[in-house]
Motif scaffolding. Structure first.
Motif, PDB file in Angstrom:
ATOM      1  N   ALA A  14       0.834  -1.214   0.000  1.00  0.00           N
ATOM      2  CA  ALA A  14       0.000   0.000   0.000  1.00  0.00           C
ATOM      3  C   ALA A  14       0.866   1.261   0.000  1.00  0.00           C
ATOM      4  O   ALA A  14       0.550   2.233  -0.691  1.00  0.00           O
ATOM      5  CB  ALA A  14      -0.936  -0.007   1.204  1.00  0.00           C
ATOM      6  N   GLN A  15       1.947   1.236   0.758  1.00  0.00           N
ATOM      7  CA  GLN A  15       2.860   2.376   0.778  1.00  0.00           C
ATOM      8  C   GLN A  15       3.483   2.575  -0.608  1.00  0.00           C
ATOM      9  O   GLN A  15       3.575   3.704  -1.096  1.00  0.00           O
ATOM     10  CB  GLN A  15       3.945   2.150   1.828  1.00  0.00           C
ATOM     11  CG  GLN A  15       4.929   3.295   1.944  1.00  0.00           C
ATOM     12  CD  GLN A  15       5.922   3.075   3.074  1.00  0.00           C
ATOM     13  OE1 GLN A  15       5.615   2.451   4.079  1.00  0.00           O
ATOM     14  NE2 GLN A  15       7.123   3.596   2.900  1.00  0.00           N
TER      15      GLN A  15
ATOM     16  N   ILE B 207       8.238  -5.778  -5.469  1.00  0.00           N
ATOM     17  CA  ILE B 207       8.810  -6.503  -4.330  1.00  0.00           C
ATOM     18  C   ILE B 207       7.713  -6.888  -3.342  1.00  0.00           C
ATOM     19  O   ILE B 207       7.688  -8.012  -2.836  1.00  0.00           O
ATOM     20  CB  ILE B 207       9.911  -5.666  -3.652  1.00  0.00           C
ATOM     21  CG1 ILE B 207      11.113  -5.531  -4.594  1.00  0.00           C
ATOM     22  CG2 ILE B 207      10.320  -6.275  -2.309  1.00  0.00           C
ATOM     23  CD1 ILE B 207      12.130  -4.492  -4.168  1.00  0.00           C
ATOM     24  N   GLY B 208       6.799  -5.956  -3.070  1.00  0.00           N
ATOM     25  CA  GLY B 208       5.710  -6.230  -2.133  1.00  0.00           C
ATOM     26  C   GLY B 208       4.852  -7.406  -2.571  1.00  0.00           C
ATOM     27  O   GLY B 208       4.509  -8.285  -1.764  1.00  0.00           O
ATOM     28  N   LEU B 209       4.501  -7.453  -3.854  1.00  0.00           N
ATOM     29  CA  LEU B 209       3.707  -8.575  -4.365  1.00  0.00           C
ATOM     30  C   LEU B 209       4.488  -9.880  -4.281  1.00  0.00           C
ATOM     31  O   LEU B 209       3.937 -10.931  -3.919  1.00  0.00           O
ATOM     32  CB  LEU B 209       3.289  -8.310  -5.815  1.00  0.00           C
ATOM     33  CG  LEU B 209       2.219  -7.241  -6.012  1.00  0.00           C
ATOM     34  CD1 LEU B 209       2.041  -6.946  -7.500  1.00  0.00           C
ATOM     35  CD2 LEU B 209       0.902  -7.669  -5.386  1.00  0.00           C
ATOM     36  N   HIS B 210       5.768  -9.819  -4.587  1.00  0.00           N
ATOM     37  CA  HIS B 210       6.615 -11.011  -4.525  1.00  0.00           C
ATOM     38  C   HIS B 210       6.683 -11.545  -3.090  1.00  0.00           C
ATOM     39  O   HIS B 210       6.578 -12.753  -2.859  1.00  0.00           O
ATOM     40  CB  HIS B 210       8.012 -10.682  -5.050  1.00  0.00           C
ATOM     41  CG  HIS B 210       8.880 -11.874  -5.195  1.00  0.00           C
ATOM     42  ND1 HIS B 210       8.846 -12.663  -6.322  1.00  0.00           N
ATOM     43  CD2 HIS B 210       9.788 -12.421  -4.358  1.00  0.00           C
ATOM     44  CE1 HIS B 210       9.707 -13.655  -6.169  1.00  0.00           C
ATOM     45  NE2 HIS B 210      10.299 -13.533  -4.986  1.00  0.00           N
ATOM     46  N   GLN B 211       6.836 -10.635  -2.143  1.00  0.00           N
ATOM     47  CA  GLN B 211       6.921 -11.044  -0.744  1.00  0.00           C
ATOM     48  C   GLN B 211       5.570 -11.586  -0.246  1.00  0.00           C
ATOM     49  O   GLN B 211       5.535 -12.531   0.536  1.00  0.00           O
ATOM     50  CB  GLN B 211       7.398  -9.885   0.129  1.00  0.00           C
ATOM     51  CG  GLN B 211       8.814  -9.420  -0.180  1.00  0.00           C
ATOM     52  CD  GLN B 211       9.832 -10.508   0.042  1.00  0.00           C
ATOM     53  OE1 GLN B 211      10.037 -11.368  -0.807  1.00  0.00           O
ATOM     54  NE2 GLN B 211      10.470 -10.484   1.189  1.00  0.00           N
ATOM     55  N   LEU B 212       4.482 -10.991  -0.690  1.00  0.00           N
ATOM     56  CA  LEU B 212       3.161 -11.526  -0.333  1.00  0.00           C
ATOM     57  C   LEU B 212       2.999 -12.946  -0.875  1.00  0.00           C
ATOM     58  O   LEU B 212       2.449 -13.816  -0.196  1.00  0.00           O
ATOM     59  CB  LEU B 212       2.050 -10.623  -0.881  1.00  0.00           C
ATOM     60  CG  LEU B 212       1.703  -9.414  -0.029  1.00  0.00           C
ATOM     61  CD1 LEU B 212       0.862  -8.417  -0.838  1.00  0.00           C
ATOM     62  CD2 LEU B 212       0.966  -9.835   1.237  1.00  0.00           C
ATOM     63  N   ALA B 213       3.504 -13.179  -2.074  1.00  0.00           N
ATOM     64  CA  ALA B 213       3.442 -14.529  -2.651  1.00  0.00           C
ATOM     65  C   ALA B 213       4.251 -15.510  -1.810  1.00  0.00           C
ATOM     66  O   ALA B 213       3.841 -16.662  -1.627  1.00  0.00           O
ATOM     67  CB  ALA B 213       3.952 -14.508  -4.093  1.00  0.00           C
ATOM     68  N   MET B 214       5.365 -15.044  -1.260  1.00  0.00           N
ATOM     69  CA  MET B 214       6.175 -15.900  -0.398  1.00  0.00           C
ATOM     70  C   MET B 214       5.369 -16.359   0.820  1.00  0.00           C
ATOM     71  O   MET B 214       5.406 -17.533   1.200  1.00  0.00           O
ATOM     72  CB  MET B 214       7.420 -15.147   0.078  1.00  0.00           C
ATOM     73  CG  MET B 214       8.243 -15.885   1.108  1.00  0.00           C
ATOM     74  SD  MET B 214       9.542 -14.848   1.834  1.00  0.00           S
ATOM     75  CE  MET B 214       8.564 -13.617   2.702  1.00  0.00           C
TER      76      MET B 214
ATOM     77  N   ASN C  76       5.621   3.845  -6.480  1.00  0.00           N
ATOM     78  CA  ASN C  76       6.951   3.244  -6.583  1.00  0.00           C
ATOM     79  C   ASN C  76       6.789   1.834  -7.150  1.00  0.00           C
ATOM     80  O   ASN C  76       6.489   0.886  -6.427  1.00  0.00           O
ATOM     81  CB  ASN C  76       7.604   3.209  -5.192  1.00  0.00           C
ATOM     82  CG  ASN C  76       9.035   2.743  -5.242  1.00  0.00           C
ATOM     83  OD1 ASN C  76       9.405   1.925  -6.076  1.00  0.00           O
ATOM     84  ND2 ASN C  76       9.837   3.247  -4.323  1.00  0.00           N
ATOM     85  N   LEU C  77       6.992   1.710  -8.450  1.00  0.00           N
ATOM     86  CA  LEU C  77       6.757   0.438  -9.130  1.00  0.00           C
ATOM     87  C   LEU C  77       7.705  -0.665  -8.676  1.00  0.00           C
ATOM     88  O   LEU C  77       7.303  -1.829  -8.562  1.00  0.00           O
ATOM     89  CB  LEU C  77       6.853   0.625 -10.645  1.00  0.00           C
ATOM     90  CG  LEU C  77       5.792   1.542 -11.262  1.00  0.00           C
ATOM     91  CD1 LEU C  77       6.040   1.688 -12.756  1.00  0.00           C
ATOM     92  CD2 LEU C  77       4.399   1.011 -10.996  1.00  0.00           C
ATOM     93  N   GLU C  78       8.943  -0.334  -8.414  1.00  0.00           N
ATOM     94  CA  GLU C  78       9.892  -1.355  -7.967  1.00  0.00           C
ATOM     95  C   GLU C  78       9.465  -1.952  -6.624  1.00  0.00           C
ATOM     96  O   GLU C  78       9.467  -3.170  -6.433  1.00  0.00           O
ATOM     97  CB  GLU C  78      11.300  -0.778  -7.848  1.00  0.00           C
ATOM     98  CG  GLU C  78      12.316  -1.816  -7.414  1.00  0.00           C
ATOM     99  CD  GLU C  78      13.732  -1.273  -7.355  1.00  0.00           C
ATOM    100  OE1 GLU C  78      14.605  -2.031  -6.912  1.00  0.00           O
ATOM    101  OE2 GLU C  78      13.974  -0.122  -7.741  1.00  0.00           O
TER     102      GLU C  78
END
Length: 87
Positions: free
Chosen positions: A48-49, A61-68, A55-57
């Motif tokens: 959300a931040q 990363i946030g989506l990738h970490q949520l997938a983890m 901030n696309l990068e």
């Protein structure tokens, strides 16, 4: 003694501003403790931040970490969907 030090370190994290690194670290600690809901919330805040800052990068990363987190909880379809959104 070590448990007390870990508790102090954990509490110190809550006294720090919410940087991407801090949110990610909190998520990893929660994940290590198998608190999937808390880990997920930290990473939703992270994402959300990133969205609010455009901030696309960091969004990636946030989506990738949520997938983890979803993979760790064996929610493989949710993890896959997040990875596809990330791509």
């Amino acid at each position: 003694m070590i448990e007390e030090q870990l508790q102090k370190a954990w509490q110190a994290l809550f006294d720090v501003q919410y940087s991407y690194s801090t949110l990610n670290l909190k998520a990893y600690i929660a994940l290590e403790e198998k608190d999937f809901q808390l880990a997920r919330q930290f990473l939703k805040d992270y994402y959300a931040q990133a969205v609010s800052e455009k901030n696309l990068e960091e969004q990636h990363i946030g989506l990738h970490q949520l997938a983890m987190v979803e993979r760790e909880e064996e929610h493989f379809q949710k993890a896959y969907d997040l990875i596809m959104t990330e791509a």
